[in-house]
Design an enzyme around this catalytic site. Structure first.
Site, PDB file in Angstrom:
ATOM      1  CB  SER A 138     -10.624  75.371  26.833  1.00 43.96           C
ATOM      2  OG  SER A 138     -10.060  74.689  27.934  1.00 43.96           O
ATOM      3  CE1 TYR A 151      -7.303  79.646  28.212  1.00 46.28           C
ATOM      4  CE2 TYR A 151      -7.924  77.752  29.543  1.00 46.28           C
ATOM      5  CZ  TYR A 151      -7.583  78.296  28.319  1.00 46.28           C
ATOM      6  OH  TYR A 151      -7.533  77.505  27.205  1.00 46.28           O
TER       7      TYR A 151
HETATM    8  C1  8X3 Z   1      -6.548  74.093  27.964  1.00 53.99           C
HETATM    9  C2  8X3 Z   1      -7.002  72.967  28.775  1.00 53.99           C
HETATM   10  O1  8X3 Z   1      -7.436  72.023  31.077  1.00 53.99           O
HETATM   11  O2  8X3 Z   1      -5.593  73.584  30.881  1.00 53.99           O
HETATM   12  O3  8X3 Z   1      -7.540  74.932  27.550  1.00 53.99           O
HETATM   13  O4  8X3 Z   1      -7.831  74.378  30.792  1.00 53.99           O
HETATM   14  S1  8X3 Z   1      -6.965  73.290  30.449  1.00 53.99           S
END
Ligand code: 8X3
Length: 250
Positions: A138, A151
């Site tokens: 990502s 995340y």
């Molecule tokens: C998803 C994109 O920008 O929300 O992985 O991290 S973001």
């Protein structure tokens, strides 16, 4: 002979779009997911184009992963392409407000799950002296943003694993492609915000976000590159997005 691809998280979003693109391109499929109904539905739809088998398991459970991969029918054993797509964001809050369950879900799914599935598949690729692993990272793995520490950490881990895999597996004829998408309109935000549809919709409001098919196109391009070419690392933004949290909205 047609190629065989195993796709995790194949029942929705980028995984499903990739399955559809691969089927169109004549690549046989091992579709993996946690929702049998959706797996069956997708297998029925794509089964007209290519050979399909499905596997029901949770990437977070190492024993389940090994059992599932060991149960693959013999005519699907020679996996050419592994797409490590399964993964999600859970919650979005300052680090001090983070929830252990959310952290576990992201580290166990996005990082350990990817490792478990890869380990289960890599052995055969090494034996055959060829293979291609596509890891879904990502833009969060490139740049950390506020309220997304864990995340982003999980996706930075994916970046490191992609680099490490390339270092360890190139000598075995295995290509590694790391794909880092920005905002793709899928169930991603709905999962991140635990079903809050309004909050999820706001993420994609006022601009034209990426679609799952855009990412699938890039994955297909990478796996169709000539034998002497490795598409190593691709970052994909919507035209209106300049950085993870910089989106030009109308
Ligand atoms: C998803 C994109 O920008 O929300 O992985 O991290 S973001």
């Amino acid at each position: 002979m047609s190629r065989i691809a195993l796709i995790t998280g194949a029942t929705s979003g980028i995984g499903k779009a990739t399955a559809e693109a691969f089927a169109k391109s004549g690549i046989d499929l091992i579709l993996c997911g946690r929702r049998q109904e959706r797996l069956t539905e997708l297998a029925d739809a794509l089964g007209k184009q290519v050979k399909i088998t499905t596997l029901l398991f949770d990437v977070r459970n190492g024993d389940e992963v090994l059992k599932a991969i060991a149960s693959i029918p013999s005519d699907f054993h020679a996996i050419d392409i592994l797409v490590n797509n399964a993964g999600n964001a859970h919650g979005m809050s300052p680090i001090q407000d983070g929830d252990f369950n959310d952290w576990d879900a992201m580290m166990d799914g996005n990082v350990k799950g990817l490792l478990y599935v890869s380990k289960a598949v890599i052995g055969g690729m090494i034996e055959r002296g060829k293979g291609h692993i596509v890891n879904l990272s990502s833009v969060a793995g490139k740049q950390t943003y506020a309220n997304g520490a864990v995340y982003c950490a999980s996706k930075k881990a994916v970046e490191a694993i992609s680099e490490g895999m390339r270092l360890d597996l190139t000598q075995h004829g295995i290509k590694i492609t790391n794909i880092a998408p920005g905002a793709v309109e899928t169930e991603f935000s709905l999962v991140r915000f635990k079903g809050d549809e309004n909050r999820a919709a706001k993420v994609y409001e006022g601009f034209d976000p990426l679609r799952a098919e855009d990412i699938a196109d890039t994955i297909l391009y990478a796996v169709n590159a000539p034998a002497h070419v490795t598409i190593a690392d691709v970052t994909i933004y919507a035209a209106a997005q300049a950085a993870p949290t910089t989106v030009y909205r109308k």
